[in-house]
Enzyme design. Structure first.
Site, PDB file in Angstrom:
ATOM      1  N   TYR A   1       0.717  -1.321   0.003  1.00 60.13           N
ATOM      2  CA  TYR A   1       0.085  -0.105   0.065  1.00 60.13           C
ATOM      3  C   TYR A   1       0.800   1.204  -0.021  1.00 60.13           C
ATOM      4  O   TYR A   1       0.467   2.261  -0.801  1.00 60.13           O
ATOM      5  CB  TYR A   1      -0.969  -0.120   1.184  1.00 60.13           C
TER       6      TYR A   1
ATOM      7  N   ARG B   1       1.538   6.807  -6.794  1.00 62.06           N
ATOM      8  CA  ARG B   1       0.450   7.359  -6.929  1.00 62.06           C
ATOM      9  C   ARG B   1       0.789   8.964  -6.796  1.00 62.06           C
ATOM     10  O   ARG B   1       0.597   9.831  -7.521  1.00 62.06           O
ATOM     11  CB  ARG B   1      -0.744   7.137  -6.249  1.00 62.06           C
TER      12      ARG B   1
ATOM     13  N   TYR C   1      -0.945  13.304   6.207  1.00 64.77           N
ATOM     14  CA  TYR C   1      -0.794  12.409   7.299  1.00 64.77           C
ATOM     15  C   TYR C   1       0.824  12.404   7.484  1.00 64.77           C
ATOM     16  O   TYR C   1       1.663  12.479   6.396  1.00 64.77           O
ATOM     17  CB  TYR C   1      -0.988  10.865   6.696  1.00 64.77           C
TER      18      TYR C   1
ATOM     19  N   ARG D   1     -11.311  13.423   1.280  1.00 62.79           N
ATOM     20  CA  ARG D   1     -12.281  12.628   2.130  1.00 62.79           C
ATOM     21  C   ARG D   1     -13.775  12.470   1.304  1.00 62.79           C
ATOM     22  O   ARG D   1     -14.467  11.571   1.388  1.00 62.79           O
ATOM     23  CB  ARG D   1     -12.687  13.416   3.459  1.00 62.79           C
TER      24      ARG D   1
ATOM     25  N   GLU E   1     -14.038  -0.864   6.459  1.00 66.03           N
ATOM     26  CA  GLU E   1     -13.998   0.711   5.629  1.00 66.03           C
ATOM     27  C   GLU E   1     -15.114   0.666   5.058  1.00 66.03           C
ATOM     28  O   GLU E   1     -15.834  -0.304   4.496  1.00 66.03           O
ATOM     29  CB  GLU E   1     -12.618   0.610   4.827  1.00 66.03           C
TER      30      GLU E   1
HETATM   31  C1  3EB Z   1      -7.791   6.275   5.708  1.00 65.88           C
HETATM   32  O1  3EB Z   1      -8.581   7.086   5.993  1.00 65.88           O
HETATM   33  C2  3EB Z   1      -8.051   5.032   5.414  1.00 65.88           C
HETATM   34  O2  3EB Z   1      -5.330   5.518  -0.113  1.00 65.88           O
HETATM   35  O3  3EB Z   1      -6.697   6.171  -1.804  1.00 65.88           O
HETATM   36  C3  3EB Z   1      -9.282   5.228   2.693  1.00 65.88           C
HETATM   37  C4  3EB Z   1      -9.716   5.818   1.439  1.00 65.88           C
HETATM   38  C5  3EB Z   1      -7.830   4.925   2.924  1.00 65.88           C
HETATM   39  C6  3EB Z   1      -8.826   5.770   0.365  1.00 65.88           C
HETATM   40  C7  3EB Z   1      -6.390   5.763  -0.501  1.00 65.88           C
HETATM   41  C8  3EB Z   1      -7.152   5.240   1.606  1.00 65.88           C
HETATM   42  C9  3EB Z   1      -7.444   5.545   0.436  1.00 65.88           C
HETATM   43  O4  3EB Z   1      -6.443   6.773   5.584  1.00 65.88           O
HETATM   44  C10 3EB Z   1      -7.458   4.432   4.026  1.00 65.88           C
END
Ligand code: 3EB
Length: 349
Positions: free
Chosen positions: A155, A162, A216, A229, A336
Site C-alpha cells: 500500500y 500515485r 498524514y 475525504r 472501511e
Molecule cells: C484512511 O482514511 C483509510 O489511499 O486512496 C481510505 C480511502 C484509505 C482511500 C487511498 C485510503 C485511501 O486513511 C484508508
C-alpha cells in the site's frame, strides 16, 4: 424521473440479468471471488466493467456496481483505459498485470510501483485526450495490499507511485485531489483502477475530525495518500456526493483496534461529519444517512454479522449496501465504508 446527465448508482446481482440491464450504463464493476468469463467480462458490452477479484459477502456470488446516466454516451479506448463519457462525466477502467511491467526491477522499484505509475499516467492521458480533465473519484484495487517487498508495504509503494505520478502529471498532491478508495484484491491478480472524471471541477470536502490523508505524518509511509475525504459533482441538474473509503480514524490515528463494532460506529461518525460538512459547504442540505448507497469492506468475514447489525441500526434496512471481503490499508482496521448520495435523486433501492 431520471434527469439527463445525472448519475445513478445501483448494486445488483450479476446472475440472471435481463438483456436490457446494460441500457443507459456509463460503466461499472463486477465483484467476484474469481473473475470469470461472465457477460460483463466478455467485452461485448458498450461500456467498461472493471473485474475485481474480491469476495461478495452475503447470498450472491457476483455483484455488479453500475453507474447509469440519462445521457447519450460514447465509448473509446486510450492505452489500457476503456472509457465511456456523457456530456459532463467520464467513467474509465483499466487493469494492469504487474508481471507484464517492462522495467519493474529497474531502479530498485517494485512491479506494483511500476503498474501504479503506468495506470495513473494512462488515466491522465485519457482525461487530456477526451477533455474531461477533472479526476473526481477513483477506486484502487491492489492485489495483496498488506504484503511487503522492497522493504515497504505494498500500500505504501502504491502511495509513493500515485503521488509521484500526480506530480509528473502536473497535478496537485494535496487539496485538489480526487476522492478515493484503496483496498486489497486477491493476490496474483491485476491492479484494477476505475474512476469518474468530469468536465467541470468538483467540490472537494475534508473531514474536520480527521487530518487530511494528504497531510498524514511520515509514520504512515514515505509519501502521503493523495485523496480527498469526499467530492461533489454537479451534473445534469443534480449533485452527487462521493464519500471516499472511510474508516475508524480520528486525527490520523486508528481507534478501537480489535473492536469491529466500535470501528463501525466511529466510521459512521466520520461519514456523518462529512455529510454535515458537505451540507454546509456545497449541497445546502444535509443528506440523511439512509439516503446513501454504501459499499462496506470487511477484513474478516466472521465480523460481518456484528458490523451489519451496527450499520442496519444506524441507516435502516432499506438503504442499499454492498458487503465485500477485503484487506484494508492499515492492518488495525477491520472495516472501511464508502458511500454515494445525490441531492434531489435518491440512489436506486
Ligand atoms: C484512511 O482514511 C483509510 O489511499 O486512496 C481510505 C480511502 C484509505 C482511500 C487511498 C485510503 C485511501 O486513511 C484508508
Amino acid at each position: 424521473m431520471d434527469r439527463p446527465g445525472a448519475l445513478k448508482l445501483e448494486y445488483l446481482p450479476a446472475a440472471g440479468r435481463s438483456p436490457e440491464w446494460g441500457r443507459g450504463v456509463l460503466g461499472g464493476a463486477l465483484f467476484d471471488r474469481v473473475p470469470r468469463d461472465s457477460p460483463a467480462a466478455s467485452g461485448g458490452l458498450g461500456f467498461p466493467v472493471a473485474q475485481v477479484s474480491m469476495p461478495v459477502l452475503g447470498d450472491e456470488r457476483e455483484m455488479l456496481e453500475l453507474w447509469r446516466i440519462g445521457d447519450e454516451v460514447r465509448a473509446g479506448n486510450h492505452g489500457h483505459v476503456r472509457y465511456t463519457c456523457g456530456a459532463d462525466v467520464l467513467f474509465g477502467s483499466l487493469s494492469l498485470h504487474e508481471e507484464e511491467m517492462p522495467a519493474a526491477a529497474a531502479g530498485g522499484r517494485s512491479s506494483l510501483y511500476a503498474a501504479t505509475g503506468q495506470a495513473y499516467r494512462e488515466i491522465f492521458a485519457t482525461l487530456a485526450a477526451v477533455g474531461h480533465p477533472h479526476l473526481l473519484r477513483v477506486w484502487n484495487y491492489i492485489p495483496d495490499i498488506n504484503g511487503e517487498t522492497h522493504g515497504l508495504e505494498r500500500y505504501r509503494q502504491f502511495n509513493s507511485a500515485r503521488q509521484e505520478a500526480l506530480i509528473a502529471g502536473g497535478r496537485a498532491i494535496a487539496g485538489n485531489v480526487p476522492a478515493a478508495s484503496a483496498l486489497g484484491a486477491a493476490p496474483g491478480g491485476p491492479l484494477v483502477v476505475y474512476f469518474l472524471a468530469s468536465r467541470t471541477a468538483p467540490a472537494l470536502i475534508e473531514n474536520p475530525r480527521q487530518v487530511s490523508a494528504y497531510h498524514y505524518p511520515a509514520q504512515y509511509g514515505p509519501r502521503s495518500p493523495a485523496f480527498s475525504r469526499a467530492a461533489v459533482l454537479r451534473s445534469g441538474d443534480a449533485a452527487t456526493l462521493f464519500i471516499s473509503g472511510t474508516a475508524s480514524i480520528v486525527g490520523h490515528r486508528t481507534l478501537h483496534s480489535g473492536d469491529p463494532v466500535a470501528q463501525t460506529r466511529e466510521t459512521l461518525r466520520n461519514i456523518e461529519a462529512l455529510l454535515e460538512e458537505a451540507g454546509r459547504t456545497v449541497l445546502g442540505t444535509r443528506l440523511p444517512l439512509d439516503a446513501l448507497a454504501y459499499k462496506v469492506y470487511v477484513r474478516d468475514p466472521r465480523d460481518l454479522p456484528p458490523i451489519r447489525a451496527q450499520l442496519t441500526q444506524a441507516i435502516g434496512a432499506r438503504a442499499s449496501v454492498l458487503y465485500l471481503q477485503a484487506d484494508i490499508c492499515r492492518r488495525d482496521l477491520a472495516v472501511e465504508i464508502e458511500a454515494v448520495g445525490s441531492r434531489g435523486l435518491r440512489p436506486a433501492a
